[in-house]
Design a protein around this motif. Structure first.
Motif, short mmCIF file in Angstrom:
data_model
loop_
_atom_site.label_atom_id
_atom_site.label_comp_id
_atom_site.label_asym_id
_atom_site.label_seq_id
_atom_site.Cartn_x
_atom_site.Cartn_y
_atom_site.Cartn_z
N ILE A 100 1.03 -1.28 -0.05
CA ILE A 100 0.13 -0.11 -0.13
C ILE A 100 0.95 1.23 0.09
N VAL A 101 0.69 2.13 -0.87
CA VAL A 101 1.43 3.47 -0.94
C VAL A 101 0.39 4.59 -0.32
N ILE A 102 0.73 5.37 0.49
CA ILE A 102 0.13 6.27 0.89
C ILE A 102 0.99 7.68 1.45
N GLU A 103 0.61 8.65 0.97
CA GLU A 103 1.35 9.94 1.29
C GLU A 103 2.90 9.44 1.10
N ASN A 104 3.65 9.78 1.89
CA ASN A 104 5.26 9.37 1.80
C ASN A 104 5.55 8.04 2.38
N PHE A 105 4.62 7.00 2.56
CA PHE A 105 4.92 5.89 2.95
C PHE A 105 4.56 4.61 2.09
N VAL A 106 5.26 3.51 2.36
CA VAL A 106 5.06 2.05 1.69
C VAL A 106 4.64 1.17 2.87
N ILE A 107 3.54 0.59 2.87
CA ILE A 107 2.90 -0.46 3.96
C ILE A 107 2.85 -1.72 3.32
N ALA A 108 3.52 -2.75 3.99
CA ALA A 108 3.49 -4.09 3.62
C ALA A 108 3.26 -5.10 4.70
N GLY A 109 2.64 -6.39 4.43
CA GLY A 109 2.75 -7.40 5.41
C GLY A 109 3.80 -8.33 4.77
N MET A 110 4.60 -8.90 5.65
CA MET A 110 5.94 -9.62 5.22
C MET A 110 5.56 -11.05 5.66
N PRO A 111 6.62 -12.09 5.34
CA PRO A 111 6.73 -13.30 6.05
C PRO A 111 6.84 -13.16 7.49
N ALA A 112 6.58 -14.44 8.36
CA ALA A 112 7.00 -14.34 9.74
C ALA A 112 6.12 -13.22 10.46
N GLY A 113 5.17 -12.80 9.70
CA GLY A 113 4.40 -12.01 10.79
C GLY A 113 4.63 -10.58 10.95
N GLU A 161 3.94 -25.41 10.85
CA GLU A 161 3.29 -25.22 11.86
C GLU A 161 3.66 -23.37 12.26
N ARG A 162 4.93 -23.15 11.85
CA ARG A 162 5.67 -21.94 11.98
C ARG A 162 5.40 -20.84 10.88
N ILE A 163 4.59 -21.12 9.73
CA ILE A 163 4.16 -20.21 9.13
C ILE A 163 3.17 -19.29 9.50
N THR A 164 3.54 -18.03 9.52
CA THR A 164 2.54 -16.82 9.85
C THR A 164 2.75 -15.64 9.08
N ASP A 165 2.68 -15.84 7.80
CA ASP A 165 2.75 -14.81 6.90
C ASP A 165 1.70 -14.03 7.01
N ILE A 166 2.03 -12.38 6.59
CA ILE A 166 0.74 -11.72 6.23
C ILE A 166 0.60 -11.99 4.77
#
Length: 325
Positions: free
Chosen positions: A130-143, A171-176
């Protein structure tokens, strides 16, 4: 591959894996132009005031103007599984190995790159950015939920939505696995086998969190945050506290899409191309519309206030009107 149509300037922009890129009139679906990109597309569509963007399975980013004229082509590390996003002087692209690239919007040249060390196993998904104003927001692997500076890719803040835990790597996969939900003053995200949580946008302070497992994006209205769980249940949570409001489990195991909050309804698609309209108050069924039988993987998109747009895996694009009560 999951393709999400984009709405801009009273038009719908859509793409397909075989290389088609089209612009349709949002009012009636009439084709304004269609072109063959001559590439196996894998991510799209991103659109801005002057640019249409798609990604390919070989790691190329293709940019066109709003009339379909080629502007430039750039390369990133691996296949592009989500829509590139334009923001000011930059185009931000996420590759399949979870790297995020900032490209110059004028010519596609690389300006910066952000990467983290991935866990041994990750979900194959299309979380995007997501690009909003002057920021990039992202969900990554490992939560991990990260906020980057748009101009240089520097890390502004990072939060752990759900920490990996379990006896083995599965069991340890917690990706966004879906793009975060960004609203004024806060950002929310959900993980696979973990939690859904909301944070203060400026400092990253947690507002609330609760257990959940989802592989898609979130939706919200003035009262609730909505998510589709990985088993197909659709859930509404209080937007201020995260408390459970309702749960609709009669769509379980139908591979439902991420939800859309559209006026008085929560809208999801399923693996048979059915579009389900749930009442926002209690999650009960209000209507169901069939399409072409192809699965609907991407979240429905809202056109204006009373029209819902979906794209199926068979390439069908459908606009469904919401009647006034």
């Amino acid at each position: 591959y999951v393709f999400t149509p984009a709405i801009h300037a009273n038009s719908v922009f859509a793409a397909s894996h075989r290389g088609d890129l089209v612009r349709l009139d949002a009012a009636n679906g009439r084709t304004l132009w269609r072109l063959d990109t001559k590439a196996a597309l894998s991510g799209g569509v991103g659109v801005s005031d002057n640019m249409v963007l798609v990604g390919t399975s070989k790691g190329s980013v293709l940019a066109y103007d709003l009339d379909g004229k080629p502007l430039w082509q750039s390369r990133v590390s691996t296949e592009v599984l989500s829509a590139p996003q334009a923001g000011g002087e930059f185009v931000v692209v996420r590759s399949g190995d979870s790297r995020i690239f900032g490209l110059d919007a004028r010519d596609g040249s690389r300006r910066w790159e952000y990467q983290t060390t991935p866990p041994p196993l990750t979900l194959r998904s299309n979380p995007g950015v997501i690009v909003i104003e002057n920021f990039v927001i992202a969900g990554m692997p490992a939560g991990k939920l990260v906020v980057l500076n748009l101009t240089n890719g520097g890390l502004v803040w990072e939060a752990i939505v759900a920490a990996p835990k379990g006896d083995n790597e599965l069991e340890r996969i917690t990706d966004i696995a879906g793009p975060p939900l960004v609203e004024t003053g806060r950002v929310c995200a959900a993980t696979f086998q973990g939690r859904v949580a909301c944070y203060d946008t400026q400092k990253g302070a947690q507002l609330w969190a609760r257990p959940a497992s989802s592989v898609g994006s979130l939706a919200a209205d003035d009262l609730s945050v909505y998510l589709s769980e990985d088993n197909g249940s659709v859930v509404a949570l209080d937007r201020n506290s995260g408390a459970s409001v309702w749960k609709q489990d009669k769509l379980s195991y139908r591979n439902v899409s991420a939800p859309l909050a559209a006026r008085d309804y929560v809208v999801v698609g399923d693996f048979e191309g059915q579009v389900h309209f749930l009442k926002f108050e209690d999650g009960s069924f209000a209507a169901r519309i069939a399409t072409d039988g192809g699965g609907i993987a991407a979240a429905p998109v809202l056109i204006g206030e009373r029209k819902v747009l979906v794209q199926t895996r068979k390439g069908g694009i459908y606009a469904i009107a919401i009647r006034k009560k």
